[in-house]
Design a protein around this motif. Structure first.
Motif, PDB file in Angstrom:
ATOM      1  N   UNK A   1      58.605  48.818   7.396  1.00  0.00           N
ATOM      2  CA  UNK A   1      58.715  47.097   7.789  1.00  0.00           C
ATOM      3  C   UNK A   1      57.393  46.501   7.021  1.00  0.00           C
ATOM      4  N   UNK A   2      55.839  46.908   7.122  1.00  0.00           N
ATOM      5  CA  UNK A   2      54.811  46.719   7.178  1.00  0.00           C
ATOM      6  C   UNK A   2      54.978  46.321   5.552  1.00  0.00           C
ATOM      7  N   UNK A   3      55.101  47.033   4.536  1.00  0.00           N
ATOM      8  CA  UNK A   3      55.393  46.640   3.234  1.00  0.00           C
ATOM      9  C   UNK A   3      56.544  45.690   2.728  1.00  0.00           C
ATOM     10  N   UNK A   4      57.394  45.609   3.282  1.00  0.00           N
ATOM     11  CA  UNK A   4      58.789  45.415   3.702  1.00  0.00           C
ATOM     12  C   UNK A   4      57.934  43.269   3.463  1.00  0.00           C
ATOM     13  N   UNK A   5      57.190  43.509   4.928  1.00  0.00           N
ATOM     14  CA  UNK A   5      56.552  42.166   5.457  1.00  0.00           C
ATOM     15  C   UNK A   5      55.975  41.773   4.600  1.00  0.00           C
ATOM     16  N   UNK A   6      54.779  42.005   4.465  1.00  0.00           N
ATOM     17  CA  UNK A   6      53.371  41.629   3.169  1.00  0.00           C
ATOM     18  C   UNK A   6      55.017  40.971   1.617  1.00  0.00           C
ATOM     19  N   UNK A   7      56.168  41.966   1.870  1.00  0.00           N
ATOM     20  CA  UNK A   7      57.009  41.166   0.117  1.00  0.00           C
ATOM     21  C   UNK A   7      56.802  40.296   0.386  1.00  0.00           C
ATOM     22  N   UNK A   8      57.628  39.634   2.254  1.00  0.00           N
ATOM     23  CA  UNK A   8      58.445  38.530   2.360  1.00  0.00           C
ATOM     24  C   UNK A   8      57.713  37.723   2.295  1.00  0.00           C
ATOM     25  N   UNK A   9      56.873  37.525   2.729  1.00  0.00           N
ATOM     26  CA  UNK A   9      56.125  37.022   2.945  1.00  0.00           C
ATOM     27  C   UNK A   9      55.222  36.077   1.739  1.00  0.00           C
ATOM     28  N   UNK A  10      55.200  36.752   1.291  1.00  0.00           N
ATOM     29  CA  UNK A  10      54.112  36.688  -0.024  1.00  0.00           C
ATOM     30  C   UNK A  10      55.547  35.263  -1.060  1.00  0.00           C
ATOM     31  N   UNK A  11      56.873  36.170  -0.859  1.00  0.00           N
ATOM     32  CA  UNK A  11      57.822  35.237  -1.806  1.00  0.00           C
ATOM     33  C   UNK A  11      58.630  34.580  -1.365  1.00  0.00           C
TER      34      UNK A  11
ATOM     35  N   UNK B   1      48.626  37.342   9.666  1.00  0.00           N
ATOM     36  CA  UNK B   1      48.872  37.187  10.831  1.00  0.00           C
ATOM     37  C   UNK B   1      50.214  37.772  10.794  1.00  0.00           C
ATOM     38  N   UNK B   2      50.910  37.062  10.139  1.00  0.00           N
ATOM     39  CA  UNK B   2      52.290  37.485   9.593  1.00  0.00           C
ATOM     40  C   UNK B   2      52.389  39.627   9.739  1.00  0.00           C
ATOM     41  N   UNK B   3      52.053  39.590   8.817  1.00  0.00           N
ATOM     42  CA  UNK B   3      52.012  41.587   8.906  1.00  0.00           C
ATOM     43  C   UNK B   3      51.907  42.500  10.313  1.00  0.00           C
ATOM     44  N   UNK B   4      51.138  41.404  10.838  1.00  0.00           N
ATOM     45  CA  UNK B   4      49.866  41.735  12.005  1.00  0.00           C
ATOM     46  C   UNK B   4      51.487  42.084  13.034  1.00  0.00           C
ATOM     47  N   UNK B   5      52.233  40.710  13.222  1.00  0.00           N
ATOM     48  CA  UNK B   5      53.073  40.707  13.932  1.00  0.00           C
ATOM     49  C   UNK B   5      54.412  41.829  13.820  1.00  0.00           C
ATOM     50  N   UNK B   6      54.365  41.694  12.174  1.00  0.00           N
ATOM     51  CA  UNK B   6      55.587  42.986  11.839  1.00  0.00           C
ATOM     52  C   UNK B   6      54.682  44.003  12.244  1.00  0.00           C
ATOM     53  N   UNK B   7      54.138  44.315  12.416  1.00  0.00           N
ATOM     54  CA  UNK B   7      53.443  46.129  12.636  1.00  0.00           C
ATOM     55  C   UNK B   7      53.661  45.960  14.078  1.00  0.00           C
ATOM     56  N   UNK B   8      53.131  45.366  14.617  1.00  0.00           N
ATOM     57  CA  UNK B   8      53.096  45.302  15.934  1.00  0.00           C
ATOM     58  C   UNK B   8      54.131  45.855  16.422  1.00  0.00           C
ATOM     59  N   UNK B   9      55.424  44.963  16.329  1.00  0.00           N
ATOM     60  CA  UNK B   9      56.377  44.745  16.789  1.00  0.00           C
ATOM     61  C   UNK B   9      57.365  46.209  16.319  1.00  0.00           C
ATOM     62  N   UNK B  10      56.949  46.685  15.169  1.00  0.00           N
ATOM     63  CA  UNK B  10      57.085  47.954  14.430  1.00  0.00           C
ATOM     64  C   UNK B  10      56.039  48.883  15.997  1.00  0.00           C
ATOM     65  N   UNK B  11      55.491  49.025  16.135  1.00  0.00           N
ATOM     66  CA  UNK B  11      54.563  49.849  17.098  1.00  0.00           C
ATOM     67  C   UNK B  11      54.757  50.226  18.503  1.00  0.00           C
ATOM     68  N   UNK B  12      54.840  48.866  19.266  1.00  0.00           N
ATOM     69  CA  UNK B  12      56.093  48.639  20.319  1.00  0.00           C
ATOM     70  C   UNK B  12      57.373  49.304  19.993  1.00  0.00           C
ATOM     71  N   UNK B  13      58.079  49.375  18.786  1.00  0.00           N
ATOM     72  CA  UNK B  13      59.191  49.947  19.005  1.00  0.00           C
ATOM     73  C   UNK B  13      59.272  51.692  19.374  1.00  0.00           C
ATOM     74  N   UNK B  14      58.553  51.692  18.051  1.00  0.00           N
ATOM     75  CA  UNK B  14      57.863  53.242  18.645  1.00  0.00           C
ATOM     76  C   UNK B  14      57.680  54.009  19.774  1.00  0.00           C
TER      77      UNK B  14
END
Length: 247
Positions: free
Chosen positions: A85-95, A109-122
């Motif tokens: 999800x971190x790699x996908x978020x980075x590429x999504x925002x860049x595109x 900031x977008x990457x941080x939110x994406x990673x925090x969301x995954x950590x919360x899910x885990x």
């Protein structure tokens, strides 16, 4: 008289309340052992898969190589889930940039939110079943104690009605009633031990996941690892960002 004989005699002499409490303790025991077995198995699998993924990650030539392998194994364990999800978020925002509200802010900031969301899910996944174990551990002794009190009361009522109050007449029924207290403790103790072990294991795993998230964030934003990261110190850490912004 053996424990099984005492228990059988107690249940045969118990009323509906005592038998219901015994059934409740039995249900608690089965439920707690189910969660203990399932969480132990999931924990073993997650540790094994995490070790394999981290070894593969730190020895990869680029994040593109990691991203390619993650398409098939992205949900095997927390670390691969976070990396995907971190790699996908980075590429999504860049595109796509800031086309929607959830993409507002800088790429970091977008990457941080994406990673925090995954950590919360885990974290939510790791805490699955802990509430049940904690509830059983805290209530089973009291259910057993209530069963004992009710059994003693029931036994004394029977002795009073029979008019026989000798020690032999009292000791048997009261001793059998104490079985419920023992059953309550037998249900609670494994649940307490399993709960404490799961909490400790989750704390260690989340600390490792947080450290990995810092290193991954550094790779995706700067292209190099941070010096104080928790990653193993070896040449494979010189992971380069190859076409991270490409699809």
């Amino acid at each position: 008289m053996s424990f099984n004989q005492n228990l059988s005699h107690f249940l045969s002499q118990s009323d509906a309340v005592g038998q219901t409490l015994f059934g409740l303790l039995l249900l608690m025991s089965v439920t707690s052992w189910y969660f203990i077995a399932v969480k132990a198995w999931h924990g073993l699998q997650a540790r094994r898969n995490s070790k394999h993924f981290l070894n593969q990650f730190w020895n990869a030539a680029s994040l593109d190589e990691v991203a390619h392998s993650l398409h098939q194994h992205r949900d095997d364990e927390p670390f691969s889930h976070l990396a995907y999800h971190a790699i996908s978020a980075s590429r999504h925002h860049a595109k796509h940039g800031k086309q929607r509200l959830q993409e507002a802010g800088s790429a970091s900031e977008f990457l941080t939110r994406a990673m925090r969301r995954v950590i919360d899910e885990e974290t939510a996944k790791l805490e699955w079943g802990l509430t049940v174990l904690a509830s059983i551990a805290s209530t089973a002794p009291f259910v057993g104690l209530f069963g004992t009190v009710w059994g003693v009361y029931h036994a004394l009522i029977g002795i009073g009605e029979s008019g026989q109050g000798s020690l032999e007449q009292i000791a048997g029924p009261v001793g059998e009633a104490l079985i419920m207290t023992g059953l309550g403790l037998a249900v609670a103790i494994p649940a307490v031990l399993a709960y404490n072990d799961c909490v400790r294991s989750n704390r260690v795993l989340l600390a490792q996941l947080d450290a990995f998230a810092h290193d991954l964030f550094a790779f995706l934003t700067t292209g190099s690892a941070i010096e104080s990261g928790a990653a193993p110190a070896n040449p494979a850490q010189k992971l380069t960002l190859v076409s991270v912004g490409a699809e």
